[in-house]
Design an enzyme around this catalytic site. Structure first.
Site, PDB file in Angstrom:
ATOM      1  N   GLN A 133       0.820  -1.212   0.000  1.00  0.00           N
ATOM      2  CA  GLN A 133       0.000   0.000   0.000  1.00  0.00           C
ATOM      3  C   GLN A 133       0.854   1.263   0.000  1.00  0.00           C
ATOM      4  O   GLN A 133       0.604   2.190  -0.787  1.00  0.00           O
ATOM      5  CB  GLN A 133      -0.930   0.016   1.211  1.00  0.00           C
ATOM      6  CG  GLN A 133      -1.757   1.302   1.307  1.00  0.00           C
ATOM      7  CD  GLN A 133      -2.684   1.327   2.497  1.00  0.00           C
ATOM      8  OE1 GLN A 133      -3.118   0.289   2.984  1.00  0.00           O
ATOM      9  NE2 GLN A 133      -3.014   2.520   2.986  1.00  0.00           N
ATOM     10  N   GLU A 135       3.913   1.742  -1.016  1.00  0.00           N
ATOM     11  CA  GLU A 135       4.595   1.906  -2.307  1.00  0.00           C
ATOM     12  C   GLU A 135       3.626   2.339  -3.395  1.00  0.00           C
ATOM     13  O   GLU A 135       3.955   3.186  -4.238  1.00  0.00           O
ATOM     14  CB  GLU A 135       5.295   0.594  -2.677  1.00  0.00           C
ATOM     15  CG  GLU A 135       6.474   0.289  -1.759  1.00  0.00           C
ATOM     16  CD  GLU A 135       6.894  -1.164  -1.749  1.00  0.00           C
ATOM     17  OE1 GLU A 135       7.996  -1.458  -1.245  1.00  0.00           O
ATOM     18  OE2 GLU A 135       6.133  -2.028  -2.243  1.00  0.00           O
ATOM     19  N   THR A 168       0.028  -5.856  -2.547  1.00  0.00           N
ATOM     20  CA  THR A 168       0.240  -7.112  -1.841  1.00  0.00           C
ATOM     21  C   THR A 168      -0.215  -7.094  -0.390  1.00  0.00           C
ATOM     22  O   THR A 168      -0.464  -8.156   0.195  1.00  0.00           O
ATOM     23  CB  THR A 168       1.728  -7.497  -1.892  1.00  0.00           C
ATOM     24  OG1 THR A 168       2.501  -6.421  -1.309  1.00  0.00           O
ATOM     25  CG2 THR A 168       2.183  -7.703  -3.337  1.00  0.00           C
ATOM     26  N   ASP A 209       1.308 -12.265  13.598  1.00  0.00           N
ATOM     27  CA  ASP A 209       1.971 -11.294  14.464  1.00  0.00           C
ATOM     28  C   ASP A 209       3.474 -11.553  14.498  1.00  0.00           C
ATOM     29  O   ASP A 209       4.014 -12.116  15.448  1.00  0.00           O
ATOM     30  CB  ASP A 209       1.391 -11.369  15.876  1.00  0.00           C
ATOM     31  CG  ASP A 209       2.018 -10.329  16.811  1.00  0.00           C
ATOM     32  OD1 ASP A 209       2.529  -9.306  16.290  1.00  0.00           O
ATOM     33  OD2 ASP A 209       2.012 -10.540  18.037  1.00  0.00           O
ATOM     34  N   ASP A 217       9.475 -10.510  -1.927  1.00  0.00           N
ATOM     35  CA  ASP A 217      10.204 -11.229  -2.974  1.00  0.00           C
ATOM     36  C   ASP A 217       9.475 -12.517  -3.340  1.00  0.00           C
ATOM     37  O   ASP A 217       9.341 -12.864  -4.517  1.00  0.00           O
ATOM     38  CB  ASP A 217      11.616 -11.592  -2.500  1.00  0.00           C
ATOM     39  CG  ASP A 217      12.479 -10.379  -2.213  1.00  0.00           C
ATOM     40  OD1 ASP A 217      12.283  -9.355  -2.886  1.00  0.00           O
ATOM     41  OD2 ASP A 217      13.337 -10.463  -1.331  1.00  0.00           O
TER      42      ASP A 217
END
Length: 293
Positions: A133, A135, A168, A209, A217
């Site tokens: 988010q 980026e 992602t 967590d 990657d």
């Protein structure tokens, strides 16, 4: 399926899934940067060019995919774009997958001068991008406060070049509750009649967590592989996210066993259990489902 990986990891993952991979390390570090200390070198444009010239001289620069991830050097990214453009002239169907590693949780962890070149040169050259988010917000210049905002940001990123955009991870609330994080994807395709269709999806992924290094990657490498095997974005994302779920679950089980009761695992104990997850990488049980928006 020939494939060039210009990053520091995950070439083994795509090899497991049937890709022949040529790897160039964008950085050569003693360990990942999640540890307290790390030492090593960052590859520059001149050094990348020397390696690529060697590949060309042997006439083995024939690729179907290029994948790039973490780097800390502006000139390296500039050279990457030149190489991708040259490879695409030789093979117009080549797919460039870019994980635009800039930062997370509101902070950049690469030099700030990388943002303009990612935005102005790298992303426009890419076919698939996998920002988180933070980026996606940096690249688009727009904040994401809702699912509607996320869709608008993905459409803005489409307008910059990539046909496939996957955010992602995000801070958006999941309808399944706060034990889940939200990922979103968007793919533009041309129908046989020449019209354009866009598929957009949301995934609710179980939250863990712990802080892992390398999950971005892993996501990018798996998305490359599964979009090759499944051109449908929904299925490709489901398999990609499910691989991550299995790897992270196995990693957490191991980390807690080694750390002992009531002790927080160390970075060494949280190294992703990739080798032990080979079967899940090859044929993941789908445990994360995507919803079409």
């Amino acid at each position: 399926m020939p494939f060039a990986s210009l990053q520091e990891s995950n070439e083994q993952l795509c090899s497991v899934l049937g890709f022949e991979v040529d790897t160039i390390n964008s950085v050569q570090f003693s360990n990942h940067t999640g540890y307290e200390h790390w030492k090593g070198q960052v590859l520059t444009a001149d050094e990348l060019n020397v390696l690529y010239e060697g590949i060309k001289l042997n006439d083995v620069n024939h690729y179907d995919y290029v994948l790039t991830g973490y780097t800390r050097d502006y000139s390296f990214l500039d050279m990457v774009v030149d190489i991708v453009q040259e490879l695409k002239r030789a093979n117009p169907s080549l797919v460039y997958v870019c994980d635009p590693v800039l930062g997370d949780n509101g902070a950049m962890y690469v030099p700030e001068n990388l943002l303009p070149i990612y935005r102005d040169r790298v992303v426009p050259a890419a076919d698939i991008i996998t920002p988180n988010q933070f980026e996606a917000e940096l690249l688009s210049g727009r904040k994401i406060h809702s699912e509607k905002d996320a869709v608008e940001v993905m459409n803005l990123l489409h307008s910059m070049g990539p046909d496939t955009v996957v955010i992602t991870s995000s801070d958006l609330p999941s309808p399944l509750g706060d034990q889940y994080l939200v990922a979103l994807g968007s793919q533009k395709k041309v129908r046989t009649d020449g019209s354009m269709v866009t598929q957009q999806i949301r995934m609710d992924i179980p939250r863990v967590d712990a802080v892992f290094v390398g999950t971005g990657d892993l996501f990018a490498a798996m998305l490359l592989a599964w979009t090759h095997h499944h051109p449908d974005l929904k299925m490709a994302c489901e398999k990609t996210a499910s691989v991550l779920h299995h790897v992270i679950k196995r990693t957490m089980t191991y980390a807690h066993e080694v750390a002992g009761p009531n002790r927080r695992p160390s970075p060494a104990q949280l190294e992703l259990r990739m080798v032990q997850s080979k079967a899940d990488i090859e044929n993941p049980a789908v445990v994360v489902n995507a919803v079409i928006l």
